[in-house]
Design a protein around this motif. Sequence first.
Motif, PDB file in Angstrom:
ATOM      1  N   ASN A   8      -2.601   0.699  -7.870  1.00  0.00           N
ATOM      2  CA  ASN A   8      -3.730   1.470  -7.356  1.00  0.00           C
ATOM      3  C   ASN A   8      -4.714   0.603  -6.586  1.00  0.00           C
ATOM      4  O   ASN A   8      -5.533   1.110  -5.836  1.00  0.00           O
ATOM      5  CB  ASN A   8      -4.462   2.171  -8.511  1.00  0.00           C
ATOM      6  CG  ASN A   8      -3.588   3.230  -9.176  1.00  0.00           C
ATOM      7  OD1 ASN A   8      -2.812   3.890  -8.494  1.00  0.00           O
ATOM      8  ND2 ASN A   8      -3.699   3.372 -10.484  1.00  0.00           N
ATOM      9  N   ALA A   9      -4.634  -0.713  -6.805  1.00  0.00           N
ATOM     10  CA  ALA A   9      -5.570  -1.619  -6.138  1.00  0.00           C
ATOM     11  C   ALA A   9      -5.318  -1.649  -4.643  1.00  0.00           C
ATOM     12  O   ALA A   9      -4.164  -1.732  -4.194  1.00  0.00           O
ATOM     13  CB  ALA A   9      -5.449  -3.014  -6.729  1.00  0.00           C
ATOM     14  N   LEU A  48      -8.505  -7.089  -2.755  1.00  0.00           N
ATOM     15  CA  LEU A  48      -8.301  -8.256  -3.608  1.00  0.00           C
ATOM     16  C   LEU A  48      -9.140  -8.139  -4.878  1.00  0.00           C
ATOM     17  O   LEU A  48      -8.675  -8.471  -5.976  1.00  0.00           O
ATOM     18  CB  LEU A  48      -8.663  -9.525  -2.831  1.00  0.00           C
ATOM     19  CG  LEU A  48      -8.598 -10.849  -3.612  1.00  0.00           C
ATOM     20  CD1 LEU A  48      -7.207 -11.066  -4.189  1.00  0.00           C
ATOM     21  CD2 LEU A  48      -8.983 -12.018  -2.695  1.00  0.00           C
ATOM     22  N   GLY A  49     -10.357  -7.671  -4.738  1.00  0.00           N
ATOM     23  CA  GLY A  49     -11.229  -7.538  -5.904  1.00  0.00           C
ATOM     24  C   GLY A  49     -10.656  -6.592  -6.940  1.00  0.00           C
ATOM     25  O   GLY A  49     -10.662  -6.888  -8.146  1.00  0.00           O
ATOM     26  N   GLU A  50     -10.143  -5.462  -6.489  1.00  0.00           N
ATOM     27  CA  GLU A  50      -9.545  -4.496  -7.412  1.00  0.00           C
ATOM     28  C   GLU A  50      -8.303  -5.067  -8.088  1.00  0.00           C
ATOM     29  O   GLU A  50      -8.037  -4.792  -9.259  1.00  0.00           O
ATOM     30  CB  GLU A  50      -9.197  -3.210  -6.664  1.00  0.00           C
ATOM     31  CG  GLU A  50     -10.409  -2.431  -6.177  1.00  0.00           C
ATOM     32  CD  GLU A  50     -10.014  -1.235  -5.327  1.00  0.00           C
ATOM     33  OE1 GLU A  50      -8.790  -1.051  -5.099  1.00  0.00           O
ATOM     34  OE2 GLU A  50     -10.901  -0.491  -4.887  1.00  0.00           O
ATOM     35  N   LEU A  51      -7.560  -5.878  -7.331  1.00  0.00           N
ATOM     36  CA  LEU A  51      -6.353  -6.494  -7.885  1.00  0.00           C
ATOM     37  C   LEU A  51      -6.723  -7.461  -9.006  1.00  0.00           C
ATOM     38  O   LEU A  51      -6.071  -7.482 -10.060  1.00  0.00           O
ATOM     39  CB  LEU A  51      -5.580  -7.220  -6.784  1.00  0.00           C
ATOM     40  CG  LEU A  51      -4.241  -7.846  -7.194  1.00  0.00           C
ATOM     41  CD1 LEU A  51      -3.232  -6.756  -7.558  1.00  0.00           C
ATOM     42  CD2 LEU A  51      -3.680  -8.722  -6.074  1.00  0.00           C
ATOM     43  N   ILE A  52      -7.758  -8.255  -8.769  1.00  0.00           N
ATOM     44  CA  ILE A  52      -8.200  -9.207  -9.790  1.00  0.00           C
ATOM     45  C   ILE A  52      -8.682  -8.467 -11.031  1.00  0.00           C
ATOM     46  O   ILE A  52      -8.358  -8.835 -12.171  1.00  0.00           O
ATOM     47  CB  ILE A  52      -9.310 -10.122  -9.217  1.00  0.00           C
ATOM     48  CG1 ILE A  52      -8.743 -11.011  -8.093  1.00  0.00           C
ATOM     49  CG2 ILE A  52      -9.920 -10.989 -10.323  1.00  0.00           C
ATOM     50  CD1 ILE A  52      -9.795 -11.794  -7.325  1.00  0.00           C
ATOM     51  N   TYR A  64       7.200  -3.005  -7.273  1.00  0.00           N
ATOM     52  CA  TYR A  64       6.243  -3.257  -6.195  1.00  0.00           C
ATOM     53  C   TYR A  64       5.509  -4.569  -6.462  1.00  0.00           C
ATOM     54  O   TYR A  64       5.272  -4.933  -7.624  1.00  0.00           O
ATOM     55  CB  TYR A  64       5.194  -2.131  -6.099  1.00  0.00           C
ATOM     56  CG  TYR A  64       5.726  -0.844  -5.523  1.00  0.00           C
ATOM     57  CD1 TYR A  64       5.745  -0.626  -4.146  1.00  0.00           C
ATOM     58  CD2 TYR A  64       6.198   0.165  -6.362  1.00  0.00           C
ATOM     59  CE1 TYR A  64       6.227   0.565  -3.618  1.00  0.00           C
ATOM     60  CE2 TYR A  64       6.685   1.361  -5.842  1.00  0.00           C
ATOM     61  CZ  TYR A  64       6.696   1.546  -4.467  1.00  0.00           C
ATOM     62  OH  TYR A  64       7.172   2.730  -3.941  1.00  0.00           O
ATOM     63  N   ILE A  65       5.165  -5.272  -5.386  1.00  0.00           N
ATOM     64  CA  ILE A  65       4.287  -6.440  -5.499  1.00  0.00           C
ATOM     65  C   ILE A  65       3.198  -6.314  -4.434  1.00  0.00           C
ATOM     66  O   ILE A  65       3.398  -5.691  -3.386  1.00  0.00           O
ATOM     67  CB  ILE A  65       5.045  -7.770  -5.308  1.00  0.00           C
ATOM     68  CG1 ILE A  65       5.693  -7.839  -3.914  1.00  0.00           C
ATOM     69  CG2 ILE A  65       6.044  -8.002  -6.418  1.00  0.00           C
ATOM     70  CD1 ILE A  65       6.148  -9.221  -3.517  1.00  0.00           C
ATOM     71  N   PRO A 112      -8.128  -6.533   2.286  1.00  0.00           N
ATOM     72  CA  PRO A 112      -7.196  -5.423   2.016  1.00  0.00           C
ATOM     73  C   PRO A 112      -5.832  -5.933   1.565  1.00  0.00           C
ATOM     74  O   PRO A 112      -5.348  -6.965   2.051  1.00  0.00           O
ATOM     75  CB  PRO A 112      -7.099  -4.708   3.365  1.00  0.00           C
ATOM     76  CG  PRO A 112      -7.436  -5.742   4.378  1.00  0.00           C
ATOM     77  CD  PRO A 112      -8.422  -6.680   3.734  1.00  0.00           C
ATOM     78  N   ILE A 113      -5.226  -5.229   0.660  1.00  0.00           N
ATOM     79  CA  ILE A 113      -3.874  -5.583   0.213  1.00  0.00           C
ATOM     80  C   ILE A 113      -2.954  -4.380   0.379  1.00  0.00           C
ATOM     81  O   ILE A 113      -3.396  -3.232   0.440  1.00  0.00           O
ATOM     82  CB  ILE A 113      -3.859  -6.069  -1.246  1.00  0.00           C
ATOM     83  CG1 ILE A 113      -4.244  -4.931  -2.199  1.00  0.00           C
ATOM     84  CG2 ILE A 113      -4.732  -7.292  -1.444  1.00  0.00           C
ATOM     85  CD1 ILE A 113      -4.018  -5.276  -3.655  1.00  0.00           C
ATOM     86  N   GLU A 114      -1.657  -4.670   0.464  1.00  0.00           N
ATOM     87  CA  GLU A 114      -0.618  -3.645   0.549  1.00  0.00           C
ATOM     88  C   GLU A 114       0.382  -3.889  -0.566  1.00  0.00           C
ATOM     89  O   GLU A 114       0.478  -4.991  -1.100  1.00  0.00           O
ATOM     90  CB  GLU A 114       0.086  -3.708   1.914  1.00  0.00           C
ATOM     91  CG  GLU A 114      -0.818  -3.436   3.100  1.00  0.00           C
ATOM     92  CD  GLU A 114      -0.111  -3.711   4.433  1.00  0.00           C
ATOM     93  OE1 GLU A 114       0.946  -4.393   4.400  1.00  0.00           O
ATOM     94  OE2 GLU A 114      -0.611  -3.269   5.466  1.00  0.00           O
ATOM     95  N   TRP A 115       1.136  -2.850  -0.882  1.00  0.00           N
ATOM     96  CA  TRP A 115       2.172  -2.960  -1.921  1.00  0.00           C
ATOM     97  C   TRP A 115       3.548  -2.814  -1.276  1.00  0.00           C
ATOM     98  O   TRP A 115       3.802  -1.875  -0.534  1.00  0.00           O
ATOM     99  CB  TRP A 115       1.966  -1.903  -3.002  1.00  0.00           C
ATOM    100  CG  TRP A 115       0.711  -2.151  -3.796  1.00  0.00           C
ATOM    101  CD1 TRP A 115      -0.547  -1.761  -3.476  1.00  0.00           C
ATOM    102  CD2 TRP A 115       0.604  -2.887  -5.004  1.00  0.00           C
ATOM    103  NE1 TRP A 115      -1.447  -2.192  -4.408  1.00  0.00           N
ATOM    104  CE2 TRP A 115      -0.763  -2.888  -5.379  1.00  0.00           C
ATOM    105  CE3 TRP A 115       1.520  -3.545  -5.832  1.00  0.00           C
ATOM    106  CZ2 TRP A 115      -1.235  -3.530  -6.521  1.00  0.00           C
ATOM    107  CZ3 TRP A 115       1.056  -4.167  -6.993  1.00  0.00           C
ATOM    108  CH2 TRP A 115      -0.296  -4.168  -7.327  1.00  0.00           C
TER     109      TRP A 115
END
Length: 514
Positions: free
Chosen positions: A2-3, A6-10, A86-87, A119-122
């Motif tokens: 759902n992230a 980067l902040g949400e991922l952390i 997913y990564i 921004p990140i992608e999966w």
Amino acid sequence: MNATTLGELIQSGYQSKSIKEEIRQNLIQKLKSGETTFSGIIGYEDSVIPDVERALLSKHNILLLGLRGQAKTRMARQMTELLDEYIPIVAGSDINDDPLNPISKYAQDLIAEKGNDTPIEWVHRSQRYAEKLATPDVSVADLIGDIDPIKAANLKLSFADERVLHYGIIPRSNRGIFVINELPDLQARIQVALFNILEEGDIQIRGFKLRLPLDILFVFTANPEDYTNRGSIVTPLKDRIESQILTHYPKTLEHALEITEQEADIAADVAEKVAVSDLIKRLIEQVAFEARNSEFVDKKSGVSARLTISARENAVSAAERRALINNESKTQVWIADLIGIIPSITGKVELVYEGEQEGPYQVAMNLLEKAIRTQFVQYFPDPEQLKKRRNTGKPSAQQKADENPYRAIIGWFDKGNQLTIPFHTKDEEKLQLLYAVDGLHALVKQFFPGANDMQTGLLMEFVLHGLAAYSSISKKIFETQIEFKDLFGSMLNIGSTHDDDDEGLGFDDDEESM
């Protein structure tokens, strides 16, 4: 998943893993739960698959070494099932940068600029697989990368700027599985370029002081080095590949049957219309086994499982075509229909010098004949043993009848009778022709009393081909028909044109023995 930054991922607690650790952990879970690790790979359960599993648990790069058609590439492709679904990657990264451990200048600069808002992608595991067929024209730029002058001009950058680099297929496979097929075909100087990637995990491009610690599982496939003179694997590269695993062809006919059954592309409506008996299936598989042991076939080249797959499809098509011509709604594959598999054999075996002299068509016909000979004794008494038993003494007439179940059949042909079966004969007419041979139906019913009419007819036809393979009667194949007759009369007719290698089947120059 759902992230989106980067902040949400952390905050989610996500922890990075190397691809080899990722595969190791997922493989451990599959082994503990008893799941199949490589589906549809038949005959490797106790040999190749355990070797591959051990290599992956050891976090090794792998070389799958074996002849053509041994499922090497299929196994490599299935390794994606051992990846996480997913990564996360830095959005827009060419090399799948890990947001928590970026290695490219692009990702590092973006994170430095946007911080937790990066921004990140999966990426799905299916997108984390790359494959390259090694050919002599593959360059270092293709695999690793090069300076892109167009990018430099568009961005108005000097060639000293790292941003002008165009990454090759290997850096773009970062955090994924990268496969090089037919590794020996890669030029030696290109193989040398892989040394650093395998040992230190980094690359250099055009003299840039650039260190990209790539995270890749490498899988290489190759035929044995003596298969081709085009090249070989350079020794230092082979030394850097931690696990070399030998593949093999099916060791049993049952495994071969399973593979062909799984892979043959027979349309459902055709399968409904054309029956393929177990006998026919075994004869087709036996052809491949005979080819792998034939003195005319290059053993270093191998005989792919694709031979029997395409042969099964051709056999069914031969029967389908005959049914269409005869306007029959249903039929079965007869022994005579196996003439239709010859193109599947000639295109898939490489011949040695003696085989070239014999000719690919004749070699294919001989392989089919040997397959019939080998399988015949699995269904009926061995004619060779009967001949040996007959020569040991002088039995009575009743003993002869009891000992040789083929006596009535051979005797029918010895009386001057012959049987001619056109290739396009309707099933009913073919059965009538076969019933005309004395003792043929009785013999089949003696050994297979439960067979239905069509099965009985196929077995009757098989007996004739088997007796011809054992030189008890003569068989000639013409363009439109097969002719069975007595062996002695046939030999008299052809006289001096008879060849010892023809096993007494009576070839003329324009005729072939099946």
